[in-house]
Enzyme design. Sequence first.
Site, PDB file in Angstrom:
ATOM      1  N   MET A 164       0.856  -1.175   0.000  1.00 49.89           N
ATOM      2  CA  MET A 164       0.000   0.000   0.000  1.00 49.89           C
ATOM      3  C   MET A 164       0.899   1.234   0.000  1.00 49.89           C
ATOM      4  O   MET A 164       1.866   1.317   0.757  1.00 49.89           O
ATOM      5  CB  MET A 164      -0.975   0.022   1.177  1.00 49.89           C
ATOM      6  CG  MET A 164      -0.386   0.052   2.547  1.00 49.89           C
ATOM      7  SD  MET A 164      -1.726   0.180   3.758  1.00 49.89           S
ATOM      8  CE  MET A 164      -0.800   0.277   5.271  1.00 49.89           C
ATOM      9  N   TYR A 441       4.307   3.120  12.645  1.00 50.52           N
ATOM     10  CA  TYR A 441       3.669   3.005  11.327  1.00 50.52           C
ATOM     11  C   TYR A 441       2.212   2.551  11.412  1.00 50.52           C
ATOM     12  O   TYR A 441       1.725   2.213  12.472  1.00 50.52           O
ATOM     13  CB  TYR A 441       4.469   2.155  10.354  1.00 50.52           C
ATOM     14  CG  TYR A 441       4.842   0.736  10.702  1.00 50.52           C
ATOM     15  CD1 TYR A 441       4.271   0.031  11.740  1.00 50.52           C
ATOM     16  CD2 TYR A 441       5.797   0.070   9.921  1.00 50.52           C
ATOM     17  CE1 TYR A 441       4.622  -1.277  12.000  1.00 50.52           C
ATOM     18  CE2 TYR A 441       6.159  -1.232  10.166  1.00 50.52           C
ATOM     19  CZ  TYR A 441       5.574  -1.907  11.205  1.00 50.52           C
ATOM     20  OH  TYR A 441       5.934  -3.200  11.454  1.00 50.52           O
ATOM     21  N   GLU A 442       1.550   2.622  10.263  1.00 53.39           N
ATOM     22  CA  GLU A 442       0.095   2.371  10.161  1.00 53.39           C
ATOM     23  C   GLU A 442      -0.706   3.320  11.046  1.00 53.39           C
ATOM     24  O   GLU A 442      -1.733   2.959  11.604  1.00 53.39           O
ATOM     25  CB  GLU A 442      -0.246   0.915  10.493  1.00 53.39           C
ATOM     26  CG  GLU A 442       0.525  -0.110   9.706  1.00 53.39           C
ATOM     27  CD  GLU A 442       0.439   0.094   8.206  1.00 53.39           C
ATOM     28  OE1 GLU A 442      -0.534   0.704   7.727  1.00 53.39           O
ATOM     29  OE2 GLU A 442       1.370  -0.340   7.507  1.00 53.39           O
ATOM     30  N   GLY A 443      -0.244   4.557  11.161  1.00 52.58           N
ATOM     31  CA  GLY A 443      -0.879   5.545  12.025  1.00 52.58           C
ATOM     32  C   GLY A 443      -0.248   5.496  13.394  1.00 52.58           C
ATOM     33  O   GLY A 443      -0.380   4.500  14.119  1.00 52.58           O
TER      34      GLY A 443
END
Length: 595
Positions: A164, A441-443
């Site tokens: 992504m 990561y991933e927010g």
Amino acid sequence: MADYKAPLRDIRFVLNEVFEADKLWQSLPGLDGAIDAETADAMLEEAGKITSQTIAPLNRSGDEEGAKWDNGVVTTPAGFKQAYSTYAEGGWVGLGGNPEFGGLGMPKTLGVQVEEMVYGANNSFALYPALTAGCCLALDAHGSEELKQAYLPNLYAGTWAGTMCLTEPHCGTDLGIIRTKAVPQADGSYAVTGTKIFITGGEHDLTENIIHLVLAKLPDAPAGPKGISLFLVPKFLVNADGSLGERNPVSCGSIEHKMGIKASATCVMNFDGAEGYLIGEVNKGLNAMFTMMNYERLSIGIQGIGCSEASYQSAVAYARDRIQSRAPTGAQQPEKAADPIIVHPDVRRMLLTIKAMTEGSRAFSTYVGSQLDISKYADDAEIKKKGEDLVALLTPVAKAFFTDVGLENCVHGQQVFGGHGYVREWGQEQLVRDVRIAQIYEGTNGIQALDLMGRKTVANNGAFVNVFIQEVRDFISENSDQALAEFVEPLAKAIDNLEELTGVVIDRSKTNANEIGAASVEYLHVFGYTAYAYMWARMAKAANARLNDDSDGFYQAKIGTGRFFVKRLLPRIHSLSESVRAGSESLYELDAAQF
């Protein structure tokens, strides 16, 4: 460093005895007949073997060697390609995938157990199939039938990998300001141009093709997040017959040199008019991507559990073996020069903290997995809605709390080793380095807390939180007998505190928007400890029922660990709650120049 062993006994306890997953699966029309307890157990056994015997042995060597970049070509460490092929051939990449396109269609309650084992064995390795699985989720949910037919079978098979591509050099959380452009072409495709950074698995040698999901804007797109669209951009174009065609103008400009997860290629990806295909609707790309993001957030949370388990296994083995000083109450092994350090109170405090929080995390990940299964497969509208509400509420808690706890646990594990914990050969310093990224990561975890406090709590006036509170109170009322009082009574007080604290923040936010962000991190941690108190009450109930069949002391150890959580860890909610109640004013007393 102890060799990683998949914690199958504990996984089976949580899955089968605490949550009775087989009954859940039979009750859900979309799963009934697809999976049963015997099949699930066989799959867990196989997952335990491949993670312990094939993937875990590559963990340290992968960290030492790292991923390598040479003129756009990325090579993974020795053994990774062969291990990935073995993993893919077992069907593990497509474990939760849509059976219509070659996935195994297994429930998330089973999937979270496998994910934990892979992360526990080798963080860097785990990220490659994790990103592919998330890519498949977004494509299956939002892609056209043509795209799904063309790409999903090879993605599920592990022949191709997925990524992504969100972040750009100038933007991370604020995706509304991305600059990557997608220009419509006469044939219905789009020419995608831009640079993306921090792309996990953006380039590697594990698969024959890599499928990028890319956020971009059309030339006439509205400003901000409402103008983002999602595109599928393959590394190699795919011919009509499914064979690979020419190379798409997608390249890896470099890979990052990181603190940890060194065998995972974190790439700068350049798209130079690359051919891409729209997924979902124009300007609705962020919604489509969040299908993948929510999966990845739970998955990354589970990274914290896997690291905690690996750290605990090594730390407890070391503590049993390392002799140093005598126990405070007198020699426990007088035949030796000193006692094993596991006799010392501080070592026990650290080991029990790791154990209690890891086992609480494992139960909570299974609980969240069960809600994902309910929200996906239930046919009763009310039950389905409750599952959806709980998934929305609990996803940020799972991602942030699992990973905050994961770092704390790995630091405790390192500390048990003393000076040896700081030395590479023992493995604990690698776990500390590897798990650290999971909070970022991933927010970032601060963003997860803001999501919980703002979108999932204040925005709906506590509606989602009330669903959770009511479920816990139902459990309390159904289990008020004396046998569980030591777990249920502290849980009741904790849930009352959570309800009161939620109301405080909601009320204050009506007149001061800063209250949401000021309260968010501590509130998430209060929620996490309270949720774990619920998990430990459920685990204590299941263990209590088996005490007469406890030849190896497993169930008594469960109850003892739960007692430690309730007495020594759950009280943390009091200081955290006081921080929330203190409000936002002290955060804004200094202007920027005074920092």
